[in-house]
Motif scaffolding. Structure first.
Motif, mmCIF file in Angstrom:
data_model
loop_
_atom_site.group_PDB
_atom_site.id
_atom_site.type_symbol
_atom_site.label_atom_id
_atom_site.label_comp_id
_atom_site.label_asym_id
_atom_site.label_seq_id
_atom_site.Cartn_x
_atom_site.Cartn_y
_atom_site.Cartn_z
ATOM 1 N N PRO A 29 -10.836 71.172 -38.920
ATOM 2 C CA PRO A 29 -12.273 71.472 -38.994
ATOM 3 C C PRO A 29 -13.092 70.799 -37.899
ATOM 4 C CG PRO A 29 -11.744 69.750 -40.534
ATOM 5 C CD PRO A 29 -10.430 70.157 -39.915
ATOM 6 N N ILE A 30 -14.228 71.401 -37.605
ATOM 7 C CA ILE A 30 -15.280 70.789 -36.805
ATOM 8 C C ILE A 30 -16.491 70.642 -37.721
ATOM 9 C CG2 ILE A 30 -16.746 70.976 -34.766
ATOM 10 C CD1 ILE A 30 -14.644 72.944 -33.647
ATOM 11 N N ILE A 31 -17.094 69.458 -37.755
ATOM 12 C CA ILE A 31 -18.154 69.163 -38.706
ATOM 13 C C ILE A 31 -19.486 69.035 -37.980
ATOM 14 C CG2 ILE A 31 -18.983 67.479 -40.402
ATOM 15 C CD1 ILE A 31 -15.976 66.765 -40.791
ATOM 16 N N SER A 32 -20.508 69.702 -38.514
ATOM 17 C CA SER A 32 -21.877 69.579 -38.011
ATOM 18 C C SER A 32 -22.743 68.954 -39.097
ATOM 19 C CB SER A 32 -22.454 70.946 -37.626
ATOM 20 O OG SER A 32 -21.642 71.606 -36.688
ATOM 21 N N VAL A 33 -23.482 67.916 -38.741
ATOM 22 C CA VAL A 33 -24.459 67.298 -39.638
ATOM 23 C C VAL A 33 -25.820 67.580 -39.026
ATOM 24 C CG1 VAL A 33 -25.239 65.154 -40.710
ATOM 25 C CG2 VAL A 33 -22.800 65.505 -40.255
ATOM 26 N N TYR A 34 -26.693 68.283 -39.759
ATOM 27 C CA TYR A 34 -27.904 68.784 -39.113
ATOM 28 C C TYR A 34 -29.081 68.875 -40.074
ATOM 29 C CZ TYR A 34 -26.816 73.213 -41.448
ATOM 30 O OH TYR A 34 -26.554 74.176 -42.401
ATOM 31 N N ASN A 35 -30.276 68.842 -39.476
ATOM 32 C CA ASN A 35 -31.518 69.235 -40.142
ATOM 33 C C ASN A 35 -32.410 69.869 -39.089
ATOM 34 O OD1 ASN A 35 -32.605 67.081 -38.694
ATOM 35 N ND2 ASN A 35 -32.884 65.756 -40.485
ATOM 36 N N ALA A 36 -33.708 69.975 -39.339
ATOM 37 C CA ALA A 36 -34.587 70.702 -38.423
ATOM 38 C C ALA A 36 -34.732 70.015 -37.071
ATOM 39 C CB ALA A 36 -35.964 70.883 -39.064
ATOM 40 N N THR A 37 -34.489 68.712 -36.993
ATOM 41 C CA THR A 37 -34.746 67.969 -35.754
ATOM 42 C C THR A 37 -33.519 67.273 -35.183
ATOM 43 O OG1 THR A 37 -35.393 66.006 -37.027
ATOM 44 C CG2 THR A 37 -37.145 67.541 -36.386
ATOM 45 N N ASP A 38 -32.394 67.347 -35.845
ATOM 46 C CA ASP A 38 -31.256 66.531 -35.439
ATOM 47 C C ASP A 38 -29.953 67.271 -35.730
ATOM 48 O OD1 ASP A 38 -29.732 64.418 -34.595
ATOM 49 O OD2 ASP A 38 -30.432 63.003 -36.101
ATOM 50 N N THR A 39 -29.048 67.275 -34.763
ATOM 51 C CA THR A 39 -27.721 67.854 -34.979
ATOM 52 C C THR A 39 -26.672 66.920 -34.389
ATOM 53 O OG1 THR A 39 -28.572 70.121 -34.845
ATOM 54 C CG2 THR A 39 -26.206 69.823 -34.593
ATOM 55 N N ALA A 40 -25.660 66.605 -35.192
ATOM 56 C CA ALA A 40 -24.574 65.744 -34.740
ATOM 57 C C ALA A 40 -23.251 66.379 -35.131
ATOM 58 C CB ALA A 40 -24.701 64.356 -35.364
ATOM 59 N N TYR A 41 -22.179 65.967 -34.447
ATOM 60 C CA TYR A 41 -20.873 66.586 -34.658
ATOM 61 C C TYR A 41 -19.818 65.526 -34.930
ATOM 62 C CZ TYR A 41 -23.255 70.555 -32.547
ATOM 63 O OH TYR A 41 -24.155 71.549 -32.265
ATOM 64 N N ALA A 42 -18.789 65.936 -35.648
ATOM 65 C CA ALA A 42 -17.640 65.065 -35.886
ATOM 66 C C ALA A 42 -16.374 65.893 -35.773
ATOM 67 C CB ALA A 42 -17.723 64.415 -37.265
ATOM 68 N N PHE A 43 -15.334 65.244 -35.256
ATOM 69 C CA PHE A 43 -14.017 65.849 -35.108
ATOM 70 C C PHE A 43 -13.047 64.921 -35.822
ATOM 71 C CE2 PHE A 43 -10.441 67.063 -32.036
ATOM 72 C CZ PHE A 43 -10.160 68.237 -32.727
#
Length: 284
Positions: free
Chosen positions: A218-232
């Motif tokens: 999987p590729i993981i995205s953690v996000y809201n209206a102002t912020d997006t981050a990723y995890a591998f």
């Protein structure tokens, strides 16, 4: 990682023996007193990961900082006067070598540089690069060229970013976003255009968890209206995203190998805390 918060600012930077670092290293415990007129800095390197490459290898030769000795308040200054005469360049101790940035993800970091420098507000960090830079994609190694042949990365700071974790001692993390820093041109060549964000852990939040089964890749995205981050995630499925502002986020799991994607909403993130989502089990 991308952040729109007031403290955590992306800084677009211009790329200015071989040792690959796989584990995090921390500052050594030191009960001695910091000398008058000095401050101790500890600078860490971590990675905003990407699944585009197997390795991102960056040759780091030296690290130095520009100290504003006129201003010892370390308060935020948006319009610092760079023509000031009361500035000093100091070098940090580092272990020169080739750093595999993709090993520095999911909360792993390495102590890039440390040392006693002149007391004052830090206005710039300059990282000098060597020429032994490369990426590995699909098990094939490619040269990683320096954009415009620049051999330095300059990171401009506002002066308030460092964490004063004990008397006279400060630390800061540099998030090297590999996904945005490596550019492939039409001729097939790869170039380094560094995109780095400075943050401190105690003034940011984190989300972590474990993805099962591990063959979902999987590729993981953690996000809201102002912020997006990723995890591998690592091979055991564990993952972590740091440097988040307080707020409510969603987590999107982009699964492969026939497994279904999954979204988890309304995840609360608080500065200074880690939100643990536990084990997320994917299904085909």
């Amino acid at each position: 990682m991308k952040s729109m918060g007031n403290l955590f600012k992306y800084v677009m930077v211009v790329a200015a023996g071989t040792i690959i670092f796989f584990a995090c290293s921390k500052e050594k415990s030191d009960n001695s007193t910091v000398p008058s007129g000095k401050q101790e800095l500890n600078l860490y390197l971590t990675d905003g990961p990407t699944d585009l490459f197997d390795k991102v290898l960056v040759d780091i030769k030296s690290v130095k900082v520009l100290v504003d000795t006129c201003d010892k308040t370390r308060r935020r200054r948006d319009n610092w006067d760079s023509t000031k005469k009361c500035t000093v360049w100091d070098s940090l101790r580092i272990t020169p070598g080739v750093y595999d940035l993709l090993t520095l993800r999911n909360g792993i970091d390495t102590l890039l540089g440390s040392g006693m420098v002149t007391d004052g507000s830090i206005r710039k960090i300059v990282i000098t690069l060597g020429t032994n830079n490369s990426i590995v994609k699909d098990s094939i190694s490619y040269p990683l060229n320096l954009l415009n042949n620049q051999t330095t990365i300059t990171i401009k700071l506002y002066g308030h970013e460092w964490d004063n974790y004990s008397s006279g001692r400060y630390r800061l993390w540099l998030d090297f976003d590999c996904g945005r820093s490596v550019v492939r041109l039409r001729n097939g060549e790869f170039y380094l255009a560094p995109f780095i964000r400075a943050f401190i852990i105690k003034e940011s939040g984190a989300v972590k968890g474990t993805i099962k089964p591990t063959d979902a890749y999987p590729i993981i995205s953690v996000y809201n209206a102002t912020d997006t981050a990723y995890a591998f995630p690592w091979r055991d499925g564990q993952w972590k995203v740091r440097g988040l502002d307080s707020g409510t986020y969603s987590v999107f799991v982009n699964a492969g190998n026939g497994y279904q994607d999954t979204t988890i909403n309304n995840i609360s993130v608080t500065v200074g805390k880690e939100t643990n989502l536990g084990t997320i089990t994917l299904h085909k």
